[in-house]
Design a protein around this motif. Structure first.
Motif, PDB file in Angstrom:
ATOM      1  N   VAL A 125      48.939  39.053  43.167  1.00 50.60           N
ATOM      2  CA  VAL A 125      49.549  40.110  42.356  1.00 50.60           C
ATOM      3  C   VAL A 125      48.429  40.835  41.620  1.00 50.60           C
ATOM      4  N   THR A 126      48.161  42.066  42.002  1.00 50.77           N
ATOM      5  CA  THR A 126      47.060  42.791  41.394  1.00 50.77           C
ATOM      6  C   THR A 126      47.380  43.177  39.953  1.00 50.77           C
ATOM      7  N   GLY A 135      56.068  48.362  33.132  1.00 49.83           N
ATOM      8  CA  GLY A 135      56.444  49.641  32.547  1.00 49.83           C
ATOM      9  C   GLY A 135      55.332  50.662  32.422  1.00 49.83           C
ATOM     10  N   TYR A 136      54.171  50.394  32.981  1.00 54.84           N
ATOM     11  CA  TYR A 136      53.048  51.320  32.890  1.00 54.84           C
ATOM     12  C   TYR A 136      53.022  52.287  34.070  1.00 54.84           C
ATOM     13  N   THR A 137      52.601  53.517  33.807  1.00 50.86           N
ATOM     14  CA  THR A 137      52.207  54.437  34.862  1.00 50.86           C
ATOM     15  C   THR A 137      50.754  54.117  35.186  1.00 50.86           C
ATOM     16  N   THR A 138      50.452  53.848  36.442  1.00 51.20           N
ATOM     17  CA  THR A 138      49.124  53.362  36.804  1.00 51.20           C
ATOM     18  C   THR A 138      48.414  54.346  37.730  1.00 51.20           C
ATOM     19  N   ALA A 139      47.104  54.438  37.559  1.00 47.31           N
ATOM     20  CA  ALA A 139      46.302  55.326  38.397  1.00 47.31           C
ATOM     21  C   ALA A 139      44.982  54.659  38.745  1.00 47.31           C
ATOM     22  N   HIS A 140      44.568  54.838  39.987  1.00 44.44           N
ATOM     23  CA  HIS A 140      43.228  54.425  40.397  1.00 44.44           C
ATOM     24  C   HIS A 140      42.494  55.662  40.887  1.00 44.44           C
ATOM     25  N   GLN A 152      45.287  49.530  50.311  1.00 43.46           N
ATOM     26  CA  GLN A 152      44.796  50.643  49.514  1.00 43.46           C
ATOM     27  C   GLN A 152      45.480  50.647  48.149  1.00 43.46           C
ATOM     28  N   PRO A 153      44.869  51.265  47.152  1.00 38.51           N
ATOM     29  CA  PRO A 153      45.437  51.241  45.799  1.00 38.51           C
ATOM     30  C   PRO A 153      46.898  51.665  45.722  1.00 38.51           C
ATOM     31  N   LYS A 154      47.281  52.686  46.504  1.00 34.88           N
ATOM     32  CA  LYS A 154      48.655  53.189  46.422  1.00 34.88           C
ATOM     33  C   LYS A 154      49.683  52.172  46.892  1.00 34.88           C
ATOM     34  N   TYR A 155      49.230  51.143  47.613  1.00 31.63           N
ATOM     35  CA  TYR A 155      50.125  50.076  48.058  1.00 31.63           C
ATOM     36  C   TYR A 155      49.948  48.791  47.249  1.00 31.63           C
ATOM     37  N   ARG A 156      48.983  48.807  46.313  1.00 31.93           N
ATOM     38  CA  ARG A 156      48.708  47.601  45.540  1.00 31.93           C
ATOM     39  C   ARG A 156      48.855  47.841  44.039  1.00 31.93           C
ATOM     40  N   GLY A 157      49.847  48.681  43.679  1.00 29.64           N
ATOM     41  CA  GLY A 157      50.217  48.772  42.268  1.00 29.64           C
ATOM     42  C   GLY A 157      49.811  50.032  41.532  1.00 29.64           C
ATOM     43  N   PHE A 158      49.371  51.066  42.262  1.00 28.02           N
ATOM     44  CA  PHE A 158      48.930  52.271  41.565  1.00 28.02           C
ATOM     45  C   PHE A 158      49.770  53.472  41.983  1.00 28.02           C
ATOM     46  N   VAL A 160      49.168  56.514  41.241  1.00 32.12           N
ATOM     47  CA  VAL A 160      48.245  57.580  41.619  1.00 32.12           C
ATOM     48  C   VAL A 160      47.019  56.943  42.253  1.00 32.12           C
ATOM     49  N   ASP A 161      46.619  57.474  43.393  1.00 36.99           N
ATOM     50  CA  ASP A 161      45.441  56.962  44.115  1.00 36.99           C
ATOM     51  C   ASP A 161      44.610  58.156  44.566  1.00 36.99           C
ATOM     52  N   ILE A 162      43.453  58.337  43.949  1.00 29.74           N
ATOM     53  CA  ILE A 162      42.616  59.504  44.231  1.00 29.74           C
ATOM     54  C   ILE A 162      41.189  59.076  44.557  1.00 29.74           C
ATOM     55  N   ALA A 163      40.686  59.567  45.682  1.00 26.97           N
ATOM     56  CA  ALA A 163      39.264  59.479  46.044  1.00 26.97           C
ATOM     57  C   ALA A 163      38.782  58.066  46.345  1.00 26.97           C
ATOM     58  N   SER A 164      39.659  57.205  46.817  1.00 23.47           N
ATOM     59  CA  SER A 164      39.225  55.863  47.220  1.00 23.47           C
ATOM     60  C   SER A 164      38.993  55.862  48.725  1.00 23.47           C
ATOM     61  N   ASN A 165      37.732  55.772  49.133  1.00 23.35           N
ATOM     62  CA  ASN A 165      37.443  55.786  50.563  1.00 23.35           C
ATOM     63  C   ASN A 165      37.504  54.369  51.135  1.00 23.35           C
ATOM     64  N   ASP A 166      37.117  54.205  52.378  1.00 21.88           N
ATOM     65  CA  ASP A 166      37.196  52.903  53.040  1.00 21.88           C
ATOM     66  C   ASP A 166      35.821  52.250  53.159  1.00 21.88           C
ATOM     67  N   PHE A 167      34.896  52.619  52.259  1.00 24.75           N
ATOM     68  CA  PHE A 167      33.539  52.127  52.372  1.00 24.75           C
ATOM     69  C   PHE A 167      32.989  51.815  50.987  1.00 24.75           C
ATOM     70  N   CYS A 168      31.752  51.382  50.946  1.00 29.04           N
ATOM     71  CA  CYS A 168      31.140  50.993  49.674  1.00 29.04           C
ATOM     72  C   CYS A 168      30.735  52.172  48.819  1.00 29.04           C
ATOM     73  N   CYS A 169      30.482  53.302  49.457  1.00 27.22           N
ATOM     74  CA  CYS A 169      29.811  54.385  48.761  1.00 27.22           C
ATOM     75  C   CYS A 169      30.119  55.712  49.446  1.00 27.22           C
ATOM     76  N   PRO A 170      29.808  56.813  48.803  1.00 26.16           N
ATOM     77  CA  PRO A 170      30.097  58.107  49.423  1.00 26.16           C
ATOM     78  C   PRO A 170      29.051  58.489  50.453  1.00 26.16           C
ATOM     79  N   GLY A 171      29.449  59.341  51.387  1.00 18.88           N
ATOM     80  CA  GLY A 171      28.468  59.869  52.317  1.00 18.88           C
ATOM     81  C   GLY A 171      27.449  60.720  51.586  1.00 18.88           C
ATOM     82  N   SER A 172      27.908  61.402  50.544  1.00 11.31           N
ATOM     83  CA  SER A 172      27.036  62.216  49.708  1.00 11.31           C
ATOM     84  C   SER A 172      27.700  62.353  48.341  1.00 11.31           C
TER      85      SER A 172
END
Length: 492
Positions: A125-126, A135-140, A152-158, A160-172
């Motif tokens: 349970v995340t 009762g909280y509105t949650t965002a990642h 992904q965050p949107k399926y694990r309790g958030f 709002v889910d913005i800008a979460s990629n599938d890797f460790c870091c951004p391409g740029s």
């Protein structure tokens, strides 16, 4: 004025935290006039070193906003990440459990023990799920790196889910936040979603901060409290910052400057700018007085290619030395935490889960909580003079070949460590391909906070006692035995 003296003196303190929830000395109660469910913002920096802030002793990086956050809240100079690398550390933050308990002991999928260690197990349970149910509105917003698909965050309790990629870091770090390399699959995973509307050249840290400000502003008139996971990609590689910032720091570097990487200094400043914007948004929307802000890092500072320096701590990211797990940590809680206070209890990443639930007045899932390893730190937030009963701190890390391009340095060595009272024991497992034999290192952190003097040969009784405690912990959590088979399979 920088408070480097506080940092150095804190290394000499012999105060450690507790093992069982709520086992503290008598604590004053939080004022009954405080809201039962305050808003909570958890800011997580990636790869931020222990002395990478002006407040904690950098002689180059400029971080006025984060420094002010520390002064407005409580500073924990003896705070540890849950793991020397980020995936296991983040899994622990979201579950309140040690990474070893969840078999999250190898960073990445190459080498070490395969299995659920690179994603949050489905049955856990995340923190987001617990708060959402409460009762909280949650965002990642930002880096996730602990699950794809249904994880992904949107399926694990958030919500709002913005800008979460599938890797460790951004391409740029610059729009469109993607890269073109010889590895198309890596480029695809590293691309940052959800930020298509930004302009060419906009720094990713600025974009994430903008999204956080939008979310905060939207909560101004809400009748529900909110929780924001603002997990920046900064200051992880690629080390990229605006040209103006790089030029600024190049001019400040001298032959005697301990921190001397201008682009990294600029990236640290981008992080500080972002934190400042978020704090300003809370103030401008009238939410500051009813919002708890927690700031920390996910592991120690990165030493590769001279990126940073964690002195006076030894080592860095991926290592069992203090430089590998010690991280800046501050908590601002208006009307509860005394501004400028310092708590010298030893705390750790898996304490965040029960602490946030306690702040939110949420019990969480009873079944999940049975094996939560973290401590509720709210008694310390009420009064930094409170102490928690002693506990052992254990870390476990197996081979992480994917992390350092197969360079077999001490960052990659498999092993574990334990801190108990003033003592740390490090165990390294056999790794013949790197000429590593099974061996131990022993340090007294009170007398030798920089871990220069290995006492393993002169104190066999202490070694045996800590070794037994370490083995008992691994047995208790059901840790997998280390195996070289998958490692050799990768090499072959």
């Amino acid at each position: 004025m920088k408070i480097y003296g506080i940092v150095l003196s804190s290394l000499l303190l012999v105060v450690f935290s507790c093992n069982h929830r709520n086992r503290t000395k008598k604590t004053s109660e939080v004022a009954t006039t405080l809201p039962l469910k305050p808003n909570i913002v958890f800011i997580l920096a990636d790869d931020l070193g222990f002395t990478d802030l002006g407040f904690t002793g950098s002689d180059l990086y400029q971080t006025p906003n984060i420094d002010q956050l520390a002064k407005d809240g409580m500073y924990f100079p003896v705070a540890h990440s849950s793991h020397p690398t980020c995936q296991p550390s983040r899994i622990s933050l979201m579950t309140g459990k040690t990474p070893g308990r969840l078999k999250a002991i190898s960073h990445g999928s190459l080498g070490g023990v395969e299995g659920p260690g690179i994603e949050i197990p489905a049955e856990e349970v995340t923190l987001g799920e617990a708060l959402q149910k409460g009762g909280y509105t949650t965002a990642h917003i930002g880096k996730w790196h602990i699950g794809q698909g249904d994880n992904q965050p949107k399926y694990r309790g958030f919500n709002v889910d913005i800008a979460s990629n599938d890797f460790c870091c951004p391409g740029s770090y610059f729009y469109p936040y993607s890269s073109v390399s010889k590895n198309p699959n890596k480029d695809k995973l590293a691309a940052i979603p959800d930020l298509e509307g930004y302009n060419q050249g906009t720094h990713l840290t600025e974009a994430l901060s903008n999204e956080a400000v939008k979310f905060i502003s939207a909560q101004k008139n809400s009748d529900k409290p909110f929780y924001l996971n603002l997990w920046y990609y900064a200051v992880h590689t690629p080390i990229q910052s605006e040209k103006e910032k790089i030029k600024k720091y190049k001019a400040l570097i001298t032959p005697n400057t301990r921190h001397n990487h201008a682009a990294y200094a600029g990236l640290v400043e981008h992080l500080d700018d972002g934190v400042g914007r978020v704090l300003k948004a809370l103030e401008e929307n009238g939410l500051s007085e009813n919002t708890v802000v927690i700031f920390m890092g996910d592991n120690g500072g990165e030493l590769r290619n001279g990126i940073t320096d964690n002195t006076p701590l030894r080592g860095g990211k991926g290592m069992f030395y203090e430089g590998g797990t010690r991280t800046p940590m501050f908590v601002k809680w208006p009307n509860v935490v005394k501004p400028g206070s310092v708590c010298n209890e030893r705390v750790v990443g898996w304490d965040i889960y029960p602490t946030v639930l306690s702040i939110a007045n949420i019990e969480g899932d009873a079944n999940h909580n049975k094996n939560v390893d973290g401590e509720d730190l709210t008694p310390l937030l009420n009064n930094p003079k409170n102490t928690l009963e002693p506990r052992e701190f254990n870390w476990l890390k197996y081979v992480a070949m994917v992390h350092y391009n197969s360079k077999l340095t001490e960052r990659n060595w498999p092993g574990g460590s334990i801190i108990k009272d003033d003592w740390k024991l490090i165990e390294y497992f056999e790794m013949p391909v790197a000429n590593v034999t099974h061996h131990f290192k022993l340090f007294n952190l009170k007398e030798d906070p920089s871990e220069k003097n290995n006492l393993v040969d002169s104190m066999p009784k202490k070694v045996n006692a800590l070794k037994k405690a370490m083995q008992n912990w691994r047995k208790e959590i059901g840790a997998d035995d280390y195996s070289m088979e998958s490692f050799y399979g990768h090499l072959n």
